[in-house]
Design a protein around this motif. Structure first.
Motif, short mmCIF file in Angstrom:
data_model
loop_
_atom_site.label_atom_id
_atom_site.label_comp_id
_atom_site.label_asym_id
_atom_site.label_seq_id
_atom_site.Cartn_x
_atom_site.Cartn_y
_atom_site.Cartn_z
N GLU A 147 0.83 -1.21 0.00
CA GLU A 147 0.00 0.00 0.00
C GLU A 147 0.86 1.25 0.00
OE1 GLU A 147 -3.91 -1.65 2.50
OE2 GLU A 147 -2.25 -0.63 3.54
N MET A 148 1.88 1.27 0.84
CA MET A 148 2.75 2.44 0.92
C MET A 148 3.51 2.66 -0.37
SD MET A 148 4.18 2.44 4.86
CE MET A 148 4.83 0.77 4.84
N SER A 149 3.99 1.59 -0.96
CA SER A 149 4.74 1.70 -2.22
C SER A 149 3.87 2.29 -3.32
CB SER A 149 5.26 0.33 -2.63
OG SER A 149 6.19 -0.17 -1.70
N SER A 150 2.63 1.79 -3.43
CA SER A 150 1.71 2.27 -4.45
C SER A 150 1.39 3.74 -4.25
CB SER A 150 0.43 1.43 -4.42
OG SER A 150 -0.52 1.94 -5.35
N ASN A 151 1.13 4.13 -2.99
CA ASN A 151 0.75 5.51 -2.69
C ASN A 151 1.90 6.47 -2.93
OD1 ASN A 151 0.02 7.91 -0.85
ND2 ASN A 151 -1.85 6.69 -0.87
N VAL A 152 3.09 6.10 -2.47
CA VAL A 152 4.26 6.97 -2.65
C VAL A 152 4.58 7.13 -4.12
CG1 VAL A 152 6.76 7.11 -2.29
CG2 VAL A 152 5.26 6.54 -0.38
N HIS A 153 4.56 6.04 -4.87
CA HIS A 153 4.86 6.10 -6.31
C HIS A 153 3.87 7.01 -7.03
CE1 HIS A 153 4.85 4.67 -10.54
NE2 HIS A 153 6.15 4.51 -10.32
N LYS A 154 2.61 6.88 -6.69
CA LYS A 154 1.56 7.68 -7.34
C LYS A 154 1.76 9.18 -7.08
CE LYS A 154 -3.41 8.64 -7.02
NZ LYS A 154 -4.67 8.30 -6.29
N LEU A 155 2.00 9.55 -5.82
CA LEU A 155 2.12 10.97 -5.48
C LEU A 155 3.44 11.55 -5.97
CD1 LEU A 155 0.49 11.03 -1.95
CD2 LEU A 155 -0.43 11.92 -4.09
N ALA A 156 4.49 10.76 -5.98
CA ALA A 156 5.77 11.23 -6.51
C ALA A 156 5.62 11.56 -8.00
CB ALA A 156 6.86 10.19 -6.29
N LYS A 157 4.93 10.70 -8.72
CA LYS A 157 4.70 10.94 -10.15
C LYS A 157 3.80 12.15 -10.37
CE LYS A 157 3.21 8.58 -14.37
NZ LYS A 157 2.72 7.28 -14.95
N GLU A 158 2.77 12.26 -9.55
CA GLU A 158 1.81 13.37 -9.68
C GLU A 158 2.48 14.72 -9.47
OE1 GLU A 158 -2.02 15.08 -7.17
OE2 GLU A 158 -1.71 12.90 -7.29
N HIS A 159 3.40 14.80 -8.52
CA HIS A 159 4.00 16.08 -8.17
C HIS A 159 5.40 16.29 -8.76
CE1 HIS A 159 0.79 17.18 -5.42
NE2 HIS A 159 0.84 15.97 -4.91
N GLY A 160 5.97 15.27 -9.35
CA GLY A 160 7.29 15.42 -9.95
C GLY A 160 8.38 15.66 -8.93
N GLN A 176 8.93 7.35 -11.14
CA GLN A 176 9.30 6.39 -12.19
C GLN A 176 9.95 5.16 -11.56
OE1 GLN A 176 11.74 8.49 -15.01
NE2 GLN A 176 10.07 9.82 -15.69
N GLN A 177 10.92 5.42 -10.73
CA GLN A 177 11.63 4.35 -10.03
C GLN A 177 11.08 4.24 -8.60
OE1 GLN A 177 16.10 4.76 -11.26
NE2 GLN A 177 15.21 6.81 -11.16
N LEU A 178 11.21 3.04 -8.05
CA LEU A 178 10.70 2.79 -6.71
C LEU A 178 11.59 1.77 -6.02
CD1 LEU A 178 8.21 2.96 -4.62
CD2 LEU A 178 7.45 0.85 -5.73
#
Length: 258
Positions: A147-160, A176-178
């Motif tokens: 859950e944390m990995s999915s959420n962090v990846h999503k918000l990192a991509k959203e905000h650059g 992009q990377q995780l």
């Protein structure tokens, strides 16, 4: 590089970040703290170059004063550890540092939702624990690694930006990377280890890409924690990590190779 933080209550946080940055290889670190604590900060080490801010919290006036007194443009900066601040003043400081092409790490008090628009698509690094993550993004990251990995990846991509979610497992993503790196020892929950991390991350950011700098900072911080744990068990304090950073960096250099 620049470290900006501290308050009447937390004079040690910027000291820990500064010493970590120096031990990780930064050539010059300027440490901006309120004038009320500058003697305590300076007395910790002659290696600290302390810049006095006029107010006990970051105001627009002190932000402008800081930019004016910096002897050189900083390649990177870490902002927020132990800091009392006005949100508009923080935005002013971020904008001026961005204008000088300074790469940013935001931690602790600087992790407020108002900064997201300013740092979006800049490659900046944010280093929240779970509570700060919720304050910054307005949502819980989840409880499982997945859950944390999915959420962090999503918000990192959203905000650059590059997000480092600190916890029992550290989740790092630039959208992009995780990657996930487990906490090296339960002793790392002691106060101040996050301040050490923020100094490490900013020093590494001066010469590495944000995602790489974040990973190496987590790895080296955890390695220093492991070395300290072998010496003192669950009784370590944050300065023990700093004492072990040279050895941790040497071990990282061996892994990295020439």
């Amino acid at each position: 590089m620049l470290i900006a933080g501290g308050s009447r209550f937390y004079h040690g946080a910027p000291v820990l970040s500064t010493m970590a940055a120096l031990r990780s290889g930064a050539d010059l670190v300027y440490t901006a703290v309120p004038r009320s604590i500058i003697t305590a900060v300076r007395s910790f080490s002659p290696a600290i170059i302390a810049l006095p801010l006029p107010d006990d919290k970051l105001t627009k006036g002190s932000a402008n004063r800081l930019i004016a007194m910096l002897p050189k443009n900083a390649d990177s900066a870490s902002i927020g550890m132990g800091m009392s601040l006005d949100p508009e003043a923080l935005i002013t400081l971020i904008r001026k540092l961005r204008q000088a092409r300074t790469k940013l790490v935001l931690d602790a008090s600087a992790l407020i939702p108002q900064v997201l628009e300013e740092i979006s698509n800049t490659g900046s690094i944010v280093t929240p624990h779970i509570g700060e993550y919720k304050r910054l993004f307005g949502s819980e990251p989840g409880t499982t690694k997945e859950e944390m990995s999915s959420n962090v990846h999503k918000l990192a991509k959203e905000h650059g930006i590059t997000i480092v979610l600190k916890g029992w497992v550290n989740i790092i993503s630039d959208g992009q990377q995780l990657t996930a790196i487990k906490r090296s020892t339960p002793a790392m929950t002691v106060g101040g280890t996050g301040d050490v991390l923020s100094g490490l991350a900013a020093a590494l950011l001066a010469k590495m890409e944000p995602f790489d700098a974040a990973i190496v900072a987590i790895y080296v911080n955890g390695l220093a924690g492991t070395l300290a744990f072998k010496q003192a068990g669950l009784h370590i304090i944050a300065t023990d990590l700093i004492d072990n950073l040279p050895l941790a960096m040497k071990q990282f250099d061996k892994v990295r190779g020439p």
